[in-house]
Design an enzyme around this catalytic site. Structure first.
Site, PDB file in Angstrom:
ATOM      1  N   CYS A  93       0.817  -1.262  -0.039  1.00 40.93           N
ATOM      2  CA  CYS A  93       0.000  -0.058   0.181  1.00 40.93           C
ATOM      3  C   CYS A  93       0.929   1.023   0.018  1.00 40.93           C
ATOM      4  N   GLY A 134      10.669 -13.524   6.709  1.00 36.32           N
ATOM      5  CA  GLY A 134      10.276 -14.461   7.987  1.00 36.32           C
ATOM      6  C   GLY A 134       9.790 -15.702   7.380  1.00 36.32           C
ATOM      7  N   GLY A 179     -10.484  -2.901 -13.976  1.00 35.69           N
ATOM      8  CA  GLY A 179     -10.593  -3.364 -12.864  1.00 35.69           C
ATOM      9  C   GLY A 179      -9.924  -1.913 -12.326  1.00 35.69           C
ATOM     10  N   GLU A 189     -10.851  -5.373 -21.662  1.00 34.36           N
ATOM     11  CA  GLU A 189     -11.593  -5.804 -20.490  1.00 34.36           C
ATOM     12  C   GLU A 189     -12.467  -7.276 -21.048  1.00 34.36           C
ATOM     13  N   ALA A 243      -3.023  -5.587 -15.422  1.00 36.61           N
ATOM     14  CA  ALA A 243      -3.928  -5.262 -14.434  1.00 36.61           C
ATOM     15  C   ALA A 243      -4.963  -6.085 -14.265  1.00 36.61           C
ATOM     16  N   THR A 244      -4.764  -7.364 -14.044  1.00 37.35           N
ATOM     17  CA  THR A 244      -6.137  -8.455 -14.205  1.00 37.35           C
ATOM     18  C   THR A 244      -5.955  -9.178 -12.927  1.00 37.35           C
ATOM     19  N   ARG A 280      -4.904  -9.744  -8.350  1.00 35.70           N
ATOM     20  CA  ARG A 280      -3.674  -9.933  -7.522  1.00 35.70           C
ATOM     21  C   ARG A 280      -3.957 -11.068  -6.708  1.00 35.70           C
ATOM     22  N   ASP A 326      -4.730  -9.072   2.669  1.00 35.06           N
ATOM     23  CA  ASP A 326      -4.704  -9.797   1.090  1.00 35.06           C
ATOM     24  C   ASP A 326      -4.407 -11.083   1.239  1.00 35.06           C
ATOM     25  N   HIS A 375     -24.827  23.659   3.252  1.00 38.91           N
ATOM     26  CA  HIS A 375     -24.947  24.219   1.909  1.00 38.91           C
ATOM     27  C   HIS A 375     -23.974  25.247   1.713  1.00 38.91           C
TER      28      HIS A 375
HETATM   29  P1  FAD Z   1       0.732  -5.923   1.935  1.00 38.56           P
HETATM   30  O1  FAD Z   1       0.439  -4.283   1.890  1.00 38.56           O
HETATM   31  O2  FAD Z   1       0.769  -6.402   0.660  1.00 38.56           O
HETATM   32  O3  FAD Z   1       2.026  -5.912   2.803  1.00 38.56           O
HETATM   33  C1  FAD Z   1       2.734  -7.403   3.168  1.00 38.56           C
HETATM   34  C2  FAD Z   1       3.993  -7.042   3.405  1.00 38.56           C
HETATM   35  O4  FAD Z   1       4.526  -8.175   3.827  1.00 38.56           O
HETATM   36  C3  FAD Z   1       4.903  -6.443   2.159  1.00 38.56           C
HETATM   37  O5  FAD Z   1       5.657  -5.495   2.858  1.00 38.56           O
HETATM   38  C4  FAD Z   1       6.040  -7.838   1.937  1.00 38.56           C
HETATM   39  O6  FAD Z   1       7.143  -7.347   1.734  1.00 38.56           O
HETATM   40  C5  FAD Z   1       5.842  -8.409   3.509  1.00 38.56           C
HETATM   41  N1  FAD Z   1       6.331  -9.778   3.407  1.00 38.56           N
HETATM   42  C6  FAD Z   1       5.807 -10.725   2.538  1.00 38.56           C
HETATM   43  N2  FAD Z   1       6.060 -12.090   2.968  1.00 38.56           N
HETATM   44  C7  FAD Z   1       7.232 -11.824   3.940  1.00 38.56           C
HETATM   45  C8  FAD Z   1       8.079 -12.564   4.663  1.00 38.56           C
HETATM   46  N3  FAD Z   1       8.310 -13.846   4.430  1.00 38.56           N
HETATM   47  N4  FAD Z   1       8.900 -11.931   5.693  1.00 38.56           N
HETATM   48  C9  FAD Z   1       8.773 -10.833   5.835  1.00 38.56           C
HETATM   49  N5  FAD Z   1       7.886  -9.852   5.246  1.00 38.56           N
HETATM   50  C10 FAD Z   1       7.201 -10.375   4.224  1.00 38.56           C
HETATM   51  N6  FAD Z   1      -6.088  -0.510  -1.505  1.00 38.56           N
HETATM   52  C11 FAD Z   1      -6.996   0.447  -1.022  1.00 38.56           C
HETATM   53  O7  FAD Z   1      -7.744   0.222  -0.003  1.00 38.56           O
HETATM   54  N7  FAD Z   1      -7.047   1.745  -1.471  1.00 38.56           N
HETATM   55  C12 FAD Z   1      -6.078   1.986  -2.354  1.00 38.56           C
HETATM   56  O8  FAD Z   1      -6.384   3.225  -2.822  1.00 38.56           O
HETATM   57  C13 FAD Z   1      -5.429   0.923  -3.056  1.00 38.56           C
HETATM   58  N8  FAD Z   1      -4.606   1.360  -4.187  1.00 38.56           N
HETATM   59  C14 FAD Z   1      -3.631   0.315  -4.734  1.00 38.56           C
HETATM   60  C15 FAD Z   1      -2.906   0.658  -5.686  1.00 38.56           C
HETATM   61  C16 FAD Z   1      -1.847  -0.458  -6.147  1.00 38.56           C
HETATM   62  C17 FAD Z   1      -1.194   0.056  -7.511  1.00 38.56           C
HETATM   63  C18 FAD Z   1      -2.079  -1.708  -5.748  1.00 38.56           C
HETATM   64  C19 FAD Z   1      -1.161  -2.616  -6.213  1.00 38.56           C
HETATM   65  C20 FAD Z   1      -2.765  -2.071  -4.701  1.00 38.56           C
HETATM   66  C21 FAD Z   1      -3.816  -0.989  -3.881  1.00 38.56           C
HETATM   67  N9  FAD Z   1      -4.507  -1.193  -3.094  1.00 38.56           N
HETATM   68  C22 FAD Z   1      -5.445  -0.139  -2.623  1.00 38.56           C
HETATM   69  C23 FAD Z   1      -4.516  -2.322  -2.248  1.00 38.56           C
HETATM   70  C24 FAD Z   1      -3.725  -2.590  -1.078  1.00 38.56           C
HETATM   71  O9  FAD Z   1      -2.517  -1.969  -1.408  1.00 38.56           O
HETATM   72  C25 FAD Z   1      -3.696  -3.727  -0.407  1.00 38.56           C
HETATM   73  O10 FAD Z   1      -5.044  -4.475  -0.169  1.00 38.56           O
HETATM   74  C26 FAD Z   1      -3.010  -3.709   1.031  1.00 38.56           C
HETATM   75  O11 FAD Z   1      -1.668  -3.095   0.953  1.00 38.56           O
HETATM   76  C27 FAD Z   1      -3.028  -5.084   1.671  1.00 38.56           C
HETATM   77  O12 FAD Z   1      -2.320  -4.948   2.898  1.00 38.56           O
HETATM   78  P2  FAD Z   1      -1.612  -6.331   3.787  1.00 38.56           P
HETATM   79  O13 FAD Z   1      -0.963  -5.871   4.817  1.00 38.56           O
HETATM   80  O14 FAD Z   1      -2.578  -7.456   3.570  1.00 38.56           O
HETATM   81  O15 FAD Z   1      -0.469  -6.459   2.777  1.00 38.56           O
HETATM   82  P1  NAI Z   2      -9.285  -6.165 -10.387  1.00 35.42           P
HETATM   83  O1  NAI Z   2      -9.712  -7.525  -9.941  1.00 35.42           O
HETATM   84  O2  NAI Z   2      -9.990  -4.732 -10.085  1.00 35.42           O
HETATM   85  O3  NAI Z   2      -9.659  -5.891 -12.018  1.00 35.42           O
HETATM   86  C1  NAI Z   2      -9.018  -6.926 -12.708  1.00 35.42           C
HETATM   87  C2  NAI Z   2      -9.852  -6.860 -14.322  1.00 35.42           C
HETATM   88  O4  NAI Z   2      -9.121  -7.638 -15.305  1.00 35.42           O
HETATM   89  C3  NAI Z   2     -11.250  -7.465 -14.161  1.00 35.42           C
HETATM   90  O5  NAI Z   2     -11.954  -6.339 -14.680  1.00 35.42           O
HETATM   91  C4  NAI Z   2     -11.148  -8.509 -15.076  1.00 35.42           C
HETATM   92  O6  NAI Z   2     -12.381  -9.012 -15.692  1.00 35.42           O
HETATM   93  C5  NAI Z   2      -9.985  -8.276 -15.987  1.00 35.42           C
HETATM   94  N1  NAI Z   2      -9.413  -9.174 -16.721  1.00 35.42           N
HETATM   95  C6  NAI Z   2      -9.153 -10.365 -16.047  1.00 35.42           C
HETATM   96  N2  NAI Z   2      -8.381 -11.468 -17.086  1.00 35.42           N
HETATM   97  C7  NAI Z   2      -8.570 -10.670 -18.181  1.00 35.42           C
HETATM   98  C8  NAI Z   2      -7.823 -10.938 -19.535  1.00 35.42           C
HETATM   99  N3  NAI Z   2      -7.461 -12.052 -19.822  1.00 35.42           N
HETATM  100  N4  NAI Z   2      -8.148  -9.792 -20.314  1.00 35.42           N
HETATM  101  C9  NAI Z   2      -8.758  -8.766 -20.133  1.00 35.42           C
HETATM  102  N5  NAI Z   2      -9.222  -8.580 -18.885  1.00 35.42           N
HETATM  103  C10 NAI Z   2      -8.964  -9.391 -17.855  1.00 35.42           C
HETATM  104  O7  NAI Z   2      -7.847  -6.217 -10.422  1.00 35.42           O
HETATM  105  P2  NAI Z   2      -6.774  -5.042 -10.217  1.00 35.42           P
HETATM  106  O8  NAI Z   2      -7.259  -3.905 -11.000  1.00 35.42           O
HETATM  107  O9  NAI Z   2      -5.399  -5.749 -10.726  1.00 35.42           O
HETATM  108  O10 NAI Z   2      -6.403  -4.716  -8.880  1.00 35.42           O
HETATM  109  C11 NAI Z   2      -5.990  -5.708  -7.931  1.00 35.42           C
HETATM  110  C12 NAI Z   2      -6.654  -5.370  -6.456  1.00 35.42           C
HETATM  111  O11 NAI Z   2      -5.904  -4.210  -6.028  1.00 35.42           O
HETATM  112  C13 NAI Z   2      -7.997  -5.263  -6.490  1.00 35.42           C
HETATM  113  O12 NAI Z   2      -8.579  -6.251  -5.708  1.00 35.42           O
HETATM  114  C14 NAI Z   2      -8.253  -3.810  -5.575  1.00 35.42           C
HETATM  115  O13 NAI Z   2      -9.286  -4.275  -4.733  1.00 35.42           O
HETATM  116  C15 NAI Z   2      -6.840  -3.364  -5.100  1.00 35.42           C
HETATM  117  N6  NAI Z   2      -6.781  -1.921  -5.656  1.00 35.42           N
HETATM  118  C16 NAI Z   2      -7.578  -1.091  -5.132  1.00 35.42           C
HETATM  119  C17 NAI Z   2      -7.640   0.078  -5.327  1.00 35.42           C
HETATM  120  C18 NAI Z   2      -8.474   1.081  -4.622  1.00 35.42           C
HETATM  121  O14 NAI Z   2      -9.011   0.782  -3.582  1.00 35.42           O
HETATM  122  N7  NAI Z   2      -8.635   2.191  -4.846  1.00 35.42           N
HETATM  123  C19 NAI Z   2      -6.782   0.921  -6.119  1.00 35.42           C
HETATM  124  C20 NAI Z   2      -5.859  -0.348  -6.951  1.00 35.42           C
HETATM  125  C21 NAI Z   2      -5.876  -1.606  -6.351  1.00 35.42           C
END
Ligand code: FAD
Ligand code: NAI
Length: 462
Positions: free
Chosen positions: A42, A115, A178, A199, A266-267, A269, A309, A441
């Site tokens: 994050c 870990g 997505g 998509e 971006a399909t 995670r 996650d 307002h």
């Molecule tokens: P993570 O944040 O993934 O943290 C896990 C940590 O564990 C990592 O730092 C990793 O290095 C560490 N780790 C893993 N294995 C080990 C190990 N064996 N030993 C030591 N350390 C380890 N969510 C939102 O709510 N709002 C958003 O705007 C948003 N934007 C996003 C944008 C992008 C581009 C992406 C990719 C994700 C986004 N998300 C967003 C999703 C959000 O980042 C995740 O849901 C969130 O980070 C999950 O938190 P977590 O603590 O489960 O894991």
């Molecule tokens: P997503 O699950 O949001 O979207 C993936 C999209 O890819 C879907 O619409 C799916 O139908 C499509 N797709 C899958 N296979 C495909 C293919 N072969 N060809 C074309 N389209 C295909 O996943 P995304 O955007 O990668 O995000 C991952 C996670 O990160 C999400 O679970 C989201 O919650 C989190 N995230 C949250 C944010 C926020 O809260 N603002 C910002 C960014 C990420």
């Protein structure tokens, strides 16, 4: 005597929040983190850097689209990509350092390294083994791979590469409409790139309210994003002329390709649990690589818990945080709880999109009698003043009791406004409770009240 009461593996929003809460509740706690900085996906490569780039490019869009309309003439900023990247990194650094500060303040020990759970109650970091009464897995997720597509994080990138491209691309193909695809697609479109989103399904942002999906796609298309919907990507070939994305339209099986400078995959995670040793420990796994837990985030192995996650549910930072707080309370002898029915989802584009609770489609499928109160931002003075009057607020309430079941907003400030509905839902409020609450307002929030009024005798300004 154990070294710690609790050891948490992973310092993302799930892990670091769990650690701080454990410490606040009197535990001796350590967090294992292998990254150079705290904050997980994050803070380092997710929520925070993406929002920094969205913020910078939102302002650029404002200058181009709206300044002259307001009599602000002659502004024509050029983009210094290096500086924009530094700004993004400064925002990230400020936040990751902030977690380090919070760890020190709360006396949370950071065990630096990767870990592995050697046995229940034992975590190995490098050559050292630490003991704890309980272990929490908070290892997060990683991008899912797509058959036929090889990521090099330069030309074919995941979100991590897309946040740190060496130069601004002239064209980007986004695979997946997505959250990541649309947020980062917006960033590059606002920077002037030709962005095409491919998509697989028949609508963007699967799972969202159908009306929001349609309105959102229309608004993004007006901002220059192109959509190829219902297309399965078959592969990407990197050639001298650019990256060629091959896809097949699902409706007629026809095949086509498009070439761009960069391809963002971006399909979705998937949970990241590599190297933890879960198989040897006999930790039961759930669907799609998740760690299986009970309602108290306990795995089948006593003393091992999992959150964020890495477990089932939406992959959102605030969901991970809430689970972190709840598991910390449980491990401290209290009663942690997460209400999964009231977890908001926000997309930070312009306009923002936010939702909580049931969609209309889900209510119909469940055969639930409901009413929908809808209010367009066209009737909201403040939204009109900022040229963001295209969206709407929709509140869904039980037909008999008026209890709020869900809300869906596309419009300015949607990501903040949704929390009014979250609080209302937590209190089991009726739409009328929101409708009878005085709203200042002129605010965007008046649109929420109007949608609540529309669940009853009608909105005033529609
Ligand atoms: P993570 O944040 O993934 O943290 C896990 C940590 O564990 C990592 O730092 C990793 O290095 C560490 N780790 C893993 N294995 C080990 C190990 N064996 N030993 C030591 N350390 C380890 N969510 C939102 O709510 N709002 C958003 O705007 C948003 N934007 C996003 C944008 C992008 C581009 C992406 C990719 C994700 C986004 N998300 C967003 C999703 C959000 O980042 C995740 O849901 C969130 O980070 C999950 O938190 P977590 O603590 O489960 O894991
Ligand atoms: P997503 O699950 O949001 O979207 C993936 C999209 O890819 C879907 O619409 C799916 O139908 C499509 N797709 C899958 N296979 C495909 C293919 N072969 N060809 C074309 N389209 C295909 O996943 P995304 O955007 O990668 O995000 C991952 C996670 O990160 C999400 O679970 C989201 O919650 C989190 N995230 C949250 C944010 C926020 O809260 N603002 C910002 C960014 C990420």
């Amino acid at each position: 005597m154990s070294d710690f009461d609790t050891i948490i593996i992973g310092a993302g929003p799930g892990g670091y929040v769990a650690a701080i809460r454990c410490a606040q509740l009197g535990q001796k706690v350590a967090v294992v983190e292998g990254r150079e900085t705290l904050g997980g996906t994050c803070l380092n490569v997710g929520c925070i850097p993406s929002k920094a780039l969205l913020n910078a490019t939102h302002h650029l869009h404002e200058v181009h689209e709206n300044f002259e309309k307001m009599g602000l003439m002659g502004a024509n900023p050029t983009v210094d990509w290096g500086k924009m990247q530094s700004y993004k990194q400064d925002v990230v650094n400020g936040n990751t350092k902030g977690i380090e500060f919070l760890f020190k303040k709360n006396k949370v020990t950071w065990l630096k390294g990767w870990g592995q759970i050697a046995a229940p109650g034992q975590v190995k970091v490098g050559e050292q083994t630490y003991t704890a009464k309980n272990i929490v897995i908070a290892t997060g997720s990683e991008p899912a791979s797509l058959p036929g597509v090889t990521v090099d994080e330069k030309t074919v990138v995941t979100s991590t590469g897309a946040l740190a491209l060496e130069k601004m691309p002239a064209s980007v193909t986004v695979i997946g409409a997505g959250v990541i695809g649309l947020e980062l697609g917006s960033v590059y479109a606002r920077l002037g790139a030709k962005v095409t989103v491919v998509e697989f399904l028949e609508a963007i942002t699967p799972g969202m309210d159908g009306e929001v999906q349609k309105s959102f796609q229309r608004i993004l298309a007006k901002q220059g994003l192109k959509f190829i919907i219902g297309a399965a990507v078959k592969g990407v070939d990197v050639t001298a002329a650019g990256a060629v994305t091959r896809y097949k339209l699902r409706k007629d099986g026809s095949e086509a390709a498009l070439t761009s400078e960069v391809v963002l995959v971006a399909t979705g995670r998937k949970p990241y649990t590599a190297g933890l040793g879960l198989e040897a420990l006999g930790v039961e796994m759930g669907p799609r690589g998740t760690v299986k837990t009970d309602a108290h985030w306990a795995t089948n192995v006593p003393g091992i818990y999992a959150i964020g996650d890495a477990v089932a549910g939406p992959m959102l930072a605030h969901k991970a945080e809430d689970e972190g707080m709840a598991v910390a309370e449980i491990l401290s002898g209290k009663h942690g709880h997460v209400n999964y029915g009231v977890i908001p989802g926000v997309i930070y584009t312009t306009p923002e999109v936010a939702s909580v609770g049931a969609t209309e489609e889900a209510l119909k499928e469940a055969g639930r009698a409901y009413k929908a109160g809808k209010f367009p931002f066209m009737g909201n003075a403040r939204a009109k003043a900022v040229f963001q009057a295209e969206g709407f607020v929709k509140i869904l309430a039980d037909a008999a009791t008026d209890r709020i079941l869900g809300a869906h907003i596309i419009g300015p400030g949607a990501g903040d406004m949704i929390h009014e509905i979250c609080v209302a839902m937590e209190f089991g409020a009726a739409a009328q409770d929101v409708a009878l609450t005085c709203h200042a307002h002129p605010t965007y929030s008046e649109a929420v009240r109007e949608a609540a009024l529309a669940c009853g005798d009608g909105a005033i300004h529609a």
